[in-house]
Scaffold this motif. Structure first.
Motif, PDB file in Angstrom:
ATOM      1  N   GLY A 135       0.847  -1.377  -0.115  1.00  0.00           N
ATOM      2  CA  GLY A 135       0.019   0.176  -0.049  1.00  0.00           C
ATOM      3  C   GLY A 135       0.757   1.414   0.011  1.00  0.00           C
ATOM      4  O   GLY A 135       2.094   1.234  -0.113  1.00  0.00           O
ATOM      5  N   ASP A 136       0.117   2.350   0.307  1.00  0.00           N
ATOM      6  CA  ASP A 136       0.934   3.720   0.206  1.00  0.00           C
ATOM      7  C   ASP A 136       1.203   4.256   1.552  1.00  0.00           C
ATOM      8  O   ASP A 136       0.387   3.848   2.449  1.00  0.00           O
ATOM      9  CB  ASP A 136      -0.101   4.959  -0.370  1.00  0.00           C
ATOM     10  N   VAL A 137       2.450   4.826   1.901  1.00  0.00           N
ATOM     11  CA  VAL A 137       2.527   5.094   3.243  1.00  0.00           C
ATOM     12  C   VAL A 137       1.782   6.563   3.479  1.00  0.00           C
ATOM     13  O   VAL A 137       2.036   7.311   3.014  1.00  0.00           O
ATOM     14  CB  VAL A 137       4.146   5.540   3.354  1.00  0.00           C
ATOM     15  N   GLY A 141       4.227   9.277   1.476  1.00  0.00           N
ATOM     16  CA  GLY A 141       4.331   9.144  -0.156  1.00  0.00           C
ATOM     17  C   GLY A 141       5.186   8.138  -0.095  1.00  0.00           C
ATOM     18  O   GLY A 141       5.630   7.384   0.911  1.00  0.00           O
ATOM     19  N   GLY A 142       5.361   7.205  -1.294  1.00  0.00           N
ATOM     20  CA  GLY A 142       6.148   5.998  -1.166  1.00  0.00           C
ATOM     21  C   GLY A 142       5.236   4.926  -0.942  1.00  0.00           C
ATOM     22  O   GLY A 142       4.095   5.021  -0.653  1.00  0.00           O
ATOM     23  N   LYS A 143       5.606   3.749  -1.149  1.00  0.00           N
ATOM     24  CA  LYS A 143       5.219   2.400  -0.954  1.00  0.00           C
ATOM     25  C   LYS A 143       5.656   1.710   0.402  1.00  0.00           C
ATOM     26  O   LYS A 143       6.582   1.832   1.054  1.00  0.00           O
ATOM     27  CB  LYS A 143       5.229   1.535  -2.125  1.00  0.00           C
ATOM     28  N   GLN A 161       9.407   2.676   1.882  1.00  0.00           N
ATOM     29  CA  GLN A 161      10.266   3.707   1.273  1.00  0.00           C
ATOM     30  C   GLN A 161      10.743   4.891   1.920  1.00  0.00           C
ATOM     31  O   GLN A 161       9.602   5.628   2.681  1.00  0.00           O
ATOM     32  CB  GLN A 161       9.698   4.165  -0.032  1.00  0.00           C
TER      33      GLN A 161
END
Length: 215
Positions: A135-137, A141-143, A161
């Motif tokens: 999923g998304d952090v 941002g990032g995964k 990330q």
């Protein structure tokens, strides 16, 4: 023979069920390692985890910039305070904490990547059934990608990330449900109370920065 056949059908039924998001037990202890994509940081730590009290303690051994350091860190998320504890001379440094407590588990909105066996499925006890999610952090941002056991929802690995290190990977092992000494999740008597700590003028820290070299 009938018993064996019945067990095979039960196992097949368990494997056929679609995995669902879960949360880990609220009290856990064990060990973990942290490594980074750019190979600039490596951490080994023993941990104590209390989701009910939103507390986490790490006894760290850190390798960074070709140097090694040891740290004893207590995070009190409700008070938004981080203690660095020095038992050798009975002192503490205190910093405000950025971010809120996130319980170990599968966050909302995560997508199932798949189910797999770590080890071997050839015989009983040779493998561990796990589920991987992505999923998304939030707010960063990032995964992220997280792997949990199918039974018990025990963490296996967590990758996310970061801007400074690229992918940061946390691997868990020797996990135990429960905490043998809950008192270790309270600040020692020689540390300032949380109200004084909240007024500290030190730079706020978040989870990734806990593994940097600190003074």
């Amino acid at each position: 023979m009938r018993v064996i056949i019945a067990l095979v059908f039960v196992l097949a039924g368990c494997l056929a069920q679609k995995p669902h998001p879960c949360k880990s037990p609220p009290l856990m202890s064990g060990a973990l390692t942290v490594s980074t994509q750019n190979e600039e940081l490596w951490v080994y730590a023993k941990y104590l985890y209390d989701a009910w009290g939103q507390r986490l303690r790490l006894f760290e051994f850190v390798s960074s910039d070709n140097k090694t350091f040891t740290y004893d860190i207590l995070m009190l998320y409700r008070e938004h305070v981080v203690y660095q504890i020095f038992d050798n001379n009975k002192t503490c440094t205190v910093s405000p904490m950025k971010g809120d407590f996130v319980p170990i588990g599968i966050p909302k909105g995560a997508s199932l990547l798949g189910q797999a066996v770590v080890g071997s499925s050839s015989g009983p006890g040779q493998g561990l059934l796990v589920n991987s999610w992505m999923g998304d952090v939030p707010d960063v941002g990032g995964k992220f990608m997280i792997t949990m056991t199918e039974f018990g929802c025990i963490p296996v690995s967590f990758a996310f990330q970061t801007k400074e290190y690229g992918w940061m990977v946390v691997s868990y092992f020797n996990n135990v449900i429960g905490i043998s000494d809950p008192g270790l999740l309270n600040p020692p008597s020689f540390c300032p109370d949380s109200e004084k700590a909240a007024d500290s003028d030190r730079k706020p820290v978040d989870f990734p920065s806990l593994f940097h070299k600190r003074n």
